[in-house]
Design a protein around this motif. Sequence first.
Motif, PDB file in Angstrom:
ATOM      1  N   THR A  86       0.841  -1.183   0.000  1.00  0.00           N
ATOM      2  CA  THR A  86       0.000   0.000   0.000  1.00  0.00           C
ATOM      3  C   THR A  86       0.883   1.241   0.000  1.00  0.00           C
ATOM      4  O   THR A  86       1.835   1.343   0.770  1.00  0.00           O
ATOM      5  N   VAL A  87       0.573   2.187  -0.899  1.00  0.00           N
ATOM      6  CA  VAL A  87       1.405   3.378  -1.061  1.00  0.00           C
ATOM      7  C   VAL A  87       0.516   4.568  -1.419  1.00  0.00           C
ATOM      8  O   VAL A  87      -0.547   4.402  -2.013  1.00  0.00           O
ATOM      9  N   ASP A  88       0.943   5.760  -1.037  1.00  0.00           N
ATOM     10  CA  ASP A  88       0.249   6.995  -1.382  1.00  0.00           C
ATOM     11  C   ASP A  88       1.039   7.691  -2.480  1.00  0.00           C
ATOM     12  O   ASP A  88       2.133   8.193  -2.244  1.00  0.00           O
ATOM     13  N   PHE A  89       0.490   7.728  -3.676  1.00  0.00           N
ATOM     14  CA  PHE A  89       1.150   8.371  -4.807  1.00  0.00           C
ATOM     15  C   PHE A  89       0.853   9.866  -4.870  1.00  0.00           C
ATOM     16  O   PHE A  89       1.320  10.550  -5.762  1.00  0.00           O
ATOM     17  N   GLY A  90       0.066  10.377  -3.925  1.00  0.00           N
ATOM     18  CA  GLY A  90      -0.232  11.805  -3.880  1.00  0.00           C
ATOM     19  C   GLY A  90      -1.708  12.124  -3.803  1.00  0.00           C
ATOM     20  O   GLY A  90      -2.081  13.250  -3.537  1.00  0.00           O
ATOM     21  N   GLN A  91      -2.564  11.137  -4.022  1.00  0.00           N
ATOM     22  CA  GLN A  91      -4.007  11.382  -3.961  1.00  0.00           C
ATOM     23  C   GLN A  91      -4.710  10.310  -3.137  1.00  0.00           C
ATOM     24  O   GLN A  91      -5.800   9.862  -3.464  1.00  0.00           O
ATOM     25  N   GLY A  92      -4.073   9.888  -2.061  1.00  0.00           N
ATOM     26  CA  GLY A  92      -4.635   8.863  -1.201  1.00  0.00           C
ATOM     27  C   GLY A  92      -3.969   7.521  -1.438  1.00  0.00           C
ATOM     28  O   GLY A  92      -3.324   7.304  -2.459  1.00  0.00           O
ATOM     29  N   THR A  93      -4.128   6.632  -0.495  1.00  0.00           N
ATOM     30  CA  THR A  93      -3.436   5.351  -0.571  1.00  0.00           C
ATOM     31  C   THR A  93      -4.047   4.431  -1.624  1.00  0.00           C
ATOM     32  O   THR A  93      -5.250   4.458  -1.873  1.00  0.00           O
ATOM     33  N   GLN A  94      -3.185   3.643  -2.231  1.00  0.00           N
ATOM     34  CA  GLN A  94      -3.571   2.623  -3.197  1.00  0.00           C
ATOM     35  C   GLN A  94      -3.028   1.289  -2.693  1.00  0.00           C
ATOM     36  O   GLN A  94      -1.881   1.203  -2.259  1.00  0.00           O
ATOM     37  N   THR A  95      -3.842   0.258  -2.756  1.00  0.00           N
ATOM     38  CA  THR A  95      -3.436  -1.081  -2.329  1.00  0.00           C
ATOM     39  C   THR A  95      -3.406  -1.988  -3.548  1.00  0.00           C
ATOM     40  O   THR A  95      -4.385  -2.036  -4.304  1.00  0.00           O
ATOM     41  N   PRO A  96      -2.303  -2.707  -3.755  1.00  0.00           N
ATOM     42  CA  PRO A  96      -2.250  -3.587  -4.927  1.00  0.00           C
ATOM     43  C   PRO A  96      -3.285  -4.698  -4.832  1.00  0.00           C
ATOM     44  O   PRO A  96      -3.569  -5.201  -3.756  1.00  0.00           O
ATOM     45  N   VAL A  97      -3.829  -5.069  -5.978  1.00  0.00           N
ATOM     46  CA  VAL A  97      -4.813  -6.142  -6.046  1.00  0.00           C
ATOM     47  C   VAL A  97      -4.104  -7.483  -6.204  1.00  0.00           C
ATOM     48  O   VAL A  97      -4.483  -8.475  -5.607  1.00  0.00           O
ATOM     49  N   GLY A  98      -3.047  -7.502  -7.000  1.00  0.00           N
ATOM     50  CA  GLY A  98      -2.276  -8.722  -7.218  1.00  0.00           C
ATOM     51  C   GLY A  98      -0.939  -8.639  -6.496  1.00  0.00           C
ATOM     52  O   GLY A  98      -0.706  -7.753  -5.669  1.00  0.00           O
ATOM     53  N   ALA A  99      -0.046  -9.558  -6.837  1.00  0.00           N
ATOM     54  CA  ALA A  99       1.286  -9.567  -6.228  1.00  0.00           C
ATOM     55  C   ALA A  99       2.047  -8.295  -6.583  1.00  0.00           C
ATOM     56  O   ALA A  99       2.771  -7.742  -5.755  1.00  0.00           O
ATOM     57  N   GLN A 100       1.893  -7.821  -7.816  1.00  0.00           N
ATOM     58  CA  GLN A 100       2.478  -6.567  -8.274  1.00  0.00           C
ATOM     59  C   GLN A 100       1.476  -5.893  -9.186  1.00  0.00           C
ATOM     60  O   GLN A 100       0.946  -6.532 -10.084  1.00  0.00           O
ATOM     61  N   ASP A 101       1.234  -4.608  -8.994  1.00  0.00           N
ATOM     62  CA  ASP A 101       0.338  -3.848  -9.853  1.00  0.00           C
ATOM     63  C   ASP A 101       1.091  -2.716 -10.508  1.00  0.00           C
ATOM     64  O   ASP A 101       1.978  -2.107  -9.893  1.00  0.00           O
ATOM     65  N   GLY A 102       0.758  -2.433 -11.766  1.00  0.00           N
ATOM     66  CA  GLY A 102       1.392  -1.346 -12.500  1.00  0.00           C
ATOM     67  C   GLY A 102       0.879   0.003 -12.039  1.00  0.00           C
ATOM     68  O   GLY A 102      -0.233   0.125 -11.504  1.00  0.00           O
ATOM     69  N   VAL A 103       1.690   1.036 -12.275  1.00  0.00           N
ATOM     70  CA  VAL A 103       1.307   2.374 -11.893  1.00  0.00           C
ATOM     71  C   VAL A 103       1.807   3.364 -12.949  1.00  0.00           C
ATOM     72  O   VAL A 103       2.878   3.190 -13.526  1.00  0.00           O
ATOM     73  N   LEU A 104       0.977   4.366 -13.231  1.00  0.00           N
ATOM     74  CA  LEU A 104       1.337   5.504 -14.062  1.00  0.00           C
ATOM     75  C   LEU A 104       1.038   6.743 -13.245  1.00  0.00           C
ATOM     76  O   LEU A 104      -0.090   6.932 -12.795  1.00  0.00           O
ATOM     77  N   ILE A 105       2.050   7.584 -13.034  1.00  0.00           N
ATOM     78  CA  ILE A 105       1.898   8.814 -12.261  1.00  0.00           C
ATOM     79  C   ILE A 105       2.253   9.975 -13.175  1.00  0.00           C
ATOM     80  O   ILE A 105       3.268   9.916 -13.874  1.00  0.00           O
ATOM     81  N   ILE A 106       1.444  11.027 -13.172  1.00  0.00           N
ATOM     82  CA  ILE A 106       1.725  12.227 -13.961  1.00  0.00           C
ATOM     83  C   ILE A 106       1.975  13.392 -13.013  1.00  0.00           C
ATOM     84  O   ILE A 106       1.138  13.701 -12.160  1.00  0.00           O
ATOM     85  N   TYR A 107       3.148  14.000 -13.127  1.00  0.00           N
ATOM     86  CA  TYR A 107       3.491  15.200 -12.357  1.00  0.00           C
ATOM     87  C   TYR A 107       3.421  16.387 -13.298  1.00  0.00           C
ATOM     88  O   TYR A 107       4.088  16.422 -14.332  1.00  0.00           O
ATOM     89  N   ASN A 108       2.585  17.383 -12.977  1.00  0.00           N
ATOM     90  CA  ASN A 108       2.428  18.567 -13.799  1.00  0.00           C
ATOM     91  C   ASN A 108       3.407  19.651 -13.357  1.00  0.00           C
ATOM     92  O   ASN A 108       3.742  19.744 -12.182  1.00  0.00           O
ATOM     93  N   PRO A 109       3.841  20.486 -14.337  1.00  0.00           N
ATOM     94  CA  PRO A 109       4.805  21.539 -13.974  1.00  0.00           C
ATOM     95  C   PRO A 109       4.226  22.553 -13.013  1.00  0.00           C
ATOM     96  O   PRO A 109       3.061  22.693 -12.857  1.00  0.00           O
TER      97      PRO A 109
END
Length: 109
Positions: A86-109
């Motif tokens: 479980t990790v917070d990428f900046g908009q609340g915590t996300q918990t993986p559904v499987g052993a490993q889940d993919g993530v795409l994060i967009i940081y705006n200027p």
Amino acid sequence: AGYDARGTHQFSFLDGAATSDIAFDITLDQKGNIGLVGQAYPQGVVVKYSSSGRWLWSKALDTPELTSTAFASDNSLAVTGHFQVTVDFGQGTQTPVGAQDGVLIIYNP
């Protein structure tokens, strides 16, 4: 390190800590600013430097698996990877559904 079109050294720097630090991917935006993703064990890191190598901002995340990065035409920085806890990428915590889940994060200027 940064070099001009003739191969002349422009800047270089060392950035790290006492633990293992690894850069997995770098990218350049239209102005030559540098985006970098890697690992500063046990965290994943996203860093943006100016075209002259000056630190602009950074973000540490509780997942070490950030593996790719690219700038979009609007200079937002896209980061991809995967996570296992479980990790917070900046908009609340996300918990993986499987052993490993993919993530795409967009940081705006």
